[in-house]
Design a protein around this motif. Structure first.
Motif, PDB file in Angstrom:
ATOM      1  N   PRO A  19       0.831  -1.199   0.000  1.00  0.00           N
ATOM      2  CA  PRO A  19       0.000   0.000   0.000  1.00  0.00           C
ATOM      3  C   PRO A  19       0.874   1.262   0.000  1.00  0.00           C
ATOM      4  CG  PRO A  19       0.052  -0.976   2.169  1.00  0.00           C
ATOM      5  CD  PRO A  19       0.760  -1.928   1.257  1.00  0.00           C
ATOM      6  N   ASP A  20       0.264   2.344  -0.382  1.00  0.00           N
ATOM      7  CA  ASP A  20       0.948   3.629  -0.400  1.00  0.00           C
ATOM      8  C   ASP A  20       1.218   4.079   1.036  1.00  0.00           C
ATOM      9  OD1 ASP A  20       2.014   6.025  -1.199  1.00  0.00           O
ATOM     10  OD2 ASP A  20       0.065   6.965  -1.600  1.00  0.00           O
ATOM     11  N   THR A  21       2.455   4.370   1.334  1.00  0.00           N
ATOM     12  CA  THR A  21       2.831   4.775   2.686  1.00  0.00           C
ATOM     13  C   THR A  21       3.033   6.280   2.799  1.00  0.00           C
ATOM     14  OG1 THR A  21       5.157   4.350   2.209  1.00  0.00           O
ATOM     15  CG2 THR A  21       3.902   2.552   3.228  1.00  0.00           C
ATOM     16  N   THR A  22       2.593   7.027   1.815  1.00  0.00           N
ATOM     17  CA  THR A  22       2.800   8.475   1.823  1.00  0.00           C
ATOM     18  C   THR A  22       2.089   9.146   2.998  1.00  0.00           C
ATOM     19  OG1 THR A  22       2.991   8.454  -0.582  1.00  0.00           O
ATOM     20  CG2 THR A  22       2.584  10.585   0.461  1.00  0.00           C
ATOM     21  N   LEU A  23       0.838   8.811   3.230  1.00  0.00           N
ATOM     22  CA  LEU A  23       0.096   9.459   4.321  1.00  0.00           C
ATOM     23  C   LEU A  23       0.693   9.171   5.698  1.00  0.00           C
ATOM     24  CD1 LEU A  23      -3.620   9.372   3.193  1.00  0.00           C
ATOM     25  CD2 LEU A  23      -2.217  11.357   3.699  1.00  0.00           C
ATOM     26  N   PRO A  24       1.068   7.922   6.010  1.00  0.00           N
ATOM     27  CA  PRO A  24       1.705   7.719   7.310  1.00  0.00           C
ATOM     28  C   PRO A  24       3.018   8.504   7.449  1.00  0.00           C
ATOM     29  CG  PRO A  24       0.973   5.634   6.433  1.00  0.00           C
ATOM     30  CD  PRO A  24       0.773   6.654   5.362  1.00  0.00           C
ATOM     31  N   ILE A  25       3.775   8.633   6.368  1.00  0.00           N
ATOM     32  CA  ILE A  25       4.996   9.434   6.418  1.00  0.00           C
ATOM     33  C   ILE A  25       4.649  10.890   6.708  1.00  0.00           C
ATOM     34  CG2 ILE A  25       6.885  10.365   5.012  1.00  0.00           C
ATOM     35  CD1 ILE A  25       6.954   7.615   3.582  1.00  0.00           C
ATOM     36  N   GLY A  56      -6.292  -0.125   5.481  1.00  0.00           N
ATOM     37  CA  GLY A  56      -5.147  -0.778   4.857  1.00  0.00           C
ATOM     38  C   GLY A  56      -4.844  -2.098   5.533  1.00  0.00           C
ATOM     39  N   PRO A  57      -3.680  -2.648   5.229  1.00  0.00           N
ATOM     40  CA  PRO A  57      -3.285  -3.897   5.876  1.00  0.00           C
ATOM     41  C   PRO A  57      -3.035  -3.673   7.371  1.00  0.00           C
ATOM     42  CG  PRO A  57      -1.494  -3.045   4.526  1.00  0.00           C
ATOM     43  CD  PRO A  57      -2.691  -2.189   4.259  1.00  0.00           C
ATOM     44  N   ALA A  58      -2.971  -4.745   8.102  1.00  0.00           N
ATOM     45  CA  ALA A  58      -2.853  -4.673   9.564  1.00  0.00           C
ATOM     46  C   ALA A  58      -1.610  -3.912  10.006  1.00  0.00           C
ATOM     47  CB  ALA A  58      -2.864  -6.081  10.155  1.00  0.00           C
ATOM     48  N   TRP A  59      -0.484  -4.140   9.336  1.00  0.00           N
ATOM     49  CA  TRP A  59       0.747  -3.457   9.762  1.00  0.00           C
ATOM     50  C   TRP A  59       0.642  -1.950   9.567  1.00  0.00           C
ATOM     51  CZ3 TRP A  59       3.622  -0.590   6.362  1.00  0.00           C
ATOM     52  CH2 TRP A  59       3.428  -0.827   5.004  1.00  0.00           C
ATOM     53  N   GLU A  62      -1.511  -0.464  12.302  1.00  0.00           N
ATOM     54  CA  GLU A  62      -0.741  -0.340  13.544  1.00  0.00           C
ATOM     55  C   GLU A  62       0.051   0.965  13.560  1.00  0.00           C
ATOM     56  OE1 GLU A  62      -0.458  -2.427  16.516  1.00  0.00           O
ATOM     57  OE2 GLU A  62      -2.421  -2.753  15.609  1.00  0.00           O
ATOM     58  N   HIS A  63       0.500   1.426  12.406  1.00  0.00           N
ATOM     59  CA  HIS A  63       1.188   2.721  12.344  1.00  0.00           C
ATOM     60  C   HIS A  63       0.225   3.851  12.683  1.00  0.00           C
ATOM     61  CE1 HIS A  63       5.314   2.086  11.054  1.00  0.00           C
ATOM     62  NE2 HIS A  63       4.864   1.022  10.408  1.00  0.00           N
ATOM     63  N   TYR A  64      -0.973   3.791  12.137  1.00  0.00           N
ATOM     64  CA  TYR A  64      -1.953   4.825  12.469  1.00  0.00           C
ATOM     65  C   TYR A  64      -2.286   4.798  13.961  1.00  0.00           C
ATOM     66  CZ  TYR A  64      -2.696   5.749   7.516  1.00  0.00           C
ATOM     67  OH  TYR A  64      -2.527   6.101   6.194  1.00  0.00           O
ATOM     68  N   ARG A  65      -2.418   3.616  14.517  1.00  0.00           N
ATOM     69  CA  ARG A  65      -2.678   3.484  15.959  1.00  0.00           C
ATOM     70  C   ARG A  65      -1.511   4.058  16.762  1.00  0.00           C
ATOM     71  NH1 ARG A  65      -2.055  -1.561  18.898  1.00  0.00           N
ATOM     72  NH2 ARG A  65      -2.779  -1.165  20.977  1.00  0.00           N
ATOM     73  N   TYR A  66      -0.300   3.769  16.323  1.00  0.00           N
ATOM     74  CA  TYR A  66       0.916   4.271  16.968  1.00  0.00           C
ATOM     75  C   TYR A  66       0.960   5.800  16.907  1.00  0.00           C
ATOM     76  CZ  TYR A  66       6.015   4.322  17.878  1.00  0.00           C
ATOM     77  OH  TYR A  66       7.267   4.530  18.394  1.00  0.00           O
ATOM     78  N   GLN A  67       0.576   6.351  15.773  1.00  0.00           N
ATOM     79  CA  GLN A  67       0.581   7.805  15.609  1.00  0.00           C
ATOM     80  C   GLN A  67      -0.484   8.465  16.482  1.00  0.00           C
ATOM     81  OE1 GLN A  67       0.028   7.698  11.392  1.00  0.00           O
ATOM     82  NE2 GLN A  67       2.230   7.846  10.973  1.00  0.00           N
ATOM     83  N   CYS A 105       8.964   9.096  16.522  1.00  0.00           N
ATOM     84  CA  CYS A 105       8.691   9.299  15.091  1.00  0.00           C
ATOM     85  C   CYS A 105       9.753   8.641  14.221  1.00  0.00           C
ATOM     86  CB  CYS A 105       8.589  10.791  14.784  1.00  0.00           C
ATOM     87  SG  CYS A 105       7.075  11.546  15.421  1.00  0.00           S
ATOM     88  N   VAL A 106      11.009   8.722  14.627  1.00  0.00           N
ATOM     89  CA  VAL A 106      12.076   8.078  13.863  1.00  0.00           C
ATOM     90  C   VAL A 106      11.880   6.569  13.862  1.00  0.00           C
ATOM     91  CG1 VAL A 106      14.561   7.585  13.858  1.00  0.00           C
ATOM     92  CG2 VAL A 106      13.754   9.937  14.116  1.00  0.00           C
ATOM     93  N   LYS A 107      11.531   6.016  15.017  1.00  0.00           N
ATOM     94  CA  LYS A 107      11.259   4.574  15.108  1.00  0.00           C
ATOM     95  C   LYS A 107      10.097   4.192  14.187  1.00  0.00           C
ATOM     96  CE  LYS A 107       9.248   1.325  18.326  1.00  0.00           C
ATOM     97  NZ  LYS A 107       8.671   1.160  19.650  1.00  0.00           N
ATOM     98  N   GLY A 108       9.049   4.989  14.183  1.00  0.00           N
ATOM     99  CA  GLY A 108       7.903   4.717  13.319  1.00  0.00           C
ATOM    100  C   GLY A 108       8.256   4.811  11.841  1.00  0.00           C
ATOM    101  N   LEU A 109       9.032   5.821  11.474  1.00  0.00           N
ATOM    102  CA  LEU A 109       9.447   5.965  10.074  1.00  0.00           C
ATOM    103  C   LEU A 109      10.332   4.810   9.633  1.00  0.00           C
ATOM    104  CD1 LEU A 109      10.103   9.793   9.982  1.00  0.00           C
ATOM    105  CD2 LEU A 109       8.442   8.560   8.577  1.00  0.00           C
ATOM    106  N   LYS A 110      11.198   4.364  10.526  1.00  0.00           N
ATOM    107  CA  LYS A 110      12.089   3.249  10.195  1.00  0.00           C
ATOM    108  C   LYS A 110      11.294   1.974   9.931  1.00  0.00           C
ATOM    109  CE  LYS A 110      15.955   0.598  12.094  1.00  0.00           C
ATOM    110  NZ  LYS A 110      15.344  -0.713  12.122  1.00  0.00           N
ATOM    111  N   THR A 111      10.368   1.653  10.807  1.00  0.00           N
ATOM    112  CA  THR A 111       9.586   0.435  10.610  1.00  0.00           C
ATOM    113  C   THR A 111       8.610   0.577   9.434  1.00  0.00           C
ATOM    114  OG1 THR A 111       7.963   1.112  12.285  1.00  0.00           O
ATOM    115  CG2 THR A 111       9.774  -0.318  13.005  1.00  0.00           C
ATOM    116  N   LEU A 112       8.133   1.786   9.183  1.00  0.00           N
ATOM    117  CA  LEU A 112       7.268   2.018   8.022  1.00  0.00           C
ATOM    118  C   LEU A 112       8.044   1.760   6.735  1.00  0.00           C
ATOM    119  CD1 LEU A 112       4.472   3.000   7.047  1.00  0.00           C
ATOM    120  CD2 LEU A 112       5.420   5.305   7.029  1.00  0.00           C
TER     121      LEU A 112
END
Length: 126
Positions: A19-25, A56-59, A62-67, A105-112
Motif C-alpha cells: 500500500p501507499d505509505t505516503t500518508l503515514p509518512i 489498509g493492511p494490519a501493519w 498499527e502505524h496509524y494506531r501508533y501515531q 517518530c524516527v522509530k515509526g518511520l524506520k519500521t514504516l
C-alpha cells in the motif's frame, strides 16, 4: 488479525506492491513539525490518522494506531511540562518530551520503511 489477512499482507510485501505509505509518512512529519508549531500540525496529523486507520493492511493500521497514541501521550507530556514550568523543572521535562517525540517518530518511520508494524505500540516510552 486473522490468518487470511496475515497471508494477504505477506503476499503483498513479497511482491513489493504494498500500500501507499505516503500518508503515514506525512503524519510522522506533521508530528515532528508540531515541535515548532506548538502542536498545530500534530493535530492535523492525528485527524489524518483517525480518518485513514482501518483502510489498509494490519501493519499499516498499527502505524496509524501508533501515531494516534503518540499524539495523545505527547499532549499529556507537553501539558505536564507546561505546568511544571511554574517550578522551573518544566524546561527539562519539555526537552525530554521533545526527545521522546523525535525518537518515537524516527522509530515509526524506520519500521514504516521496512513495511512492518512498529514494535511495542502500546508502550508509553519509545
Amino acid at each position: 488479525m486473522n490468518e487470511r489477512q496475515a497471508q494477504n499482507d505477506r503476499a503483498i510485501a513479497k511482491h513489493g506492491s504494498g500500500p501507499d505509505t505516503t500518508l503515514p509518512i506525512v503524519v510522522y512529519v506533521l508530528h515532528l513539525a508540531g515541535i515548532i508549531t506548538g502542536g498545530l500540525t500534530s493535530l492535523v496529523g492525528v485527524v489524518i490518522a483517525y480518518v485513514y486507520r482501518g483502510n489498509g493492511p494490519a501493519w499499516l493500521d498499527e502505524h496509524y494506531r501508533y501515531q494516534i497514541r503518540t499524539f495523545w501521550i505527547a499532549l499529556l507530556y507537553f501539558g505536564i511540562s507546561g505546568l511544571l514550568t511554574l517550578v522551573l523543572i518544566g524546561f527539562l521535562t519539555w526537552l525530554a518530551a521533545v526527545v521522546w517525540l523525535v525518537l518515537r517518530c524516527v522509530k515509526g518511520l524506520k519500521t514504516l520503511n521496512e513495511h512492518r508494524a512498529p514494535d511495542h505500540v502500546d508502550t508509553w516510552w519509545v
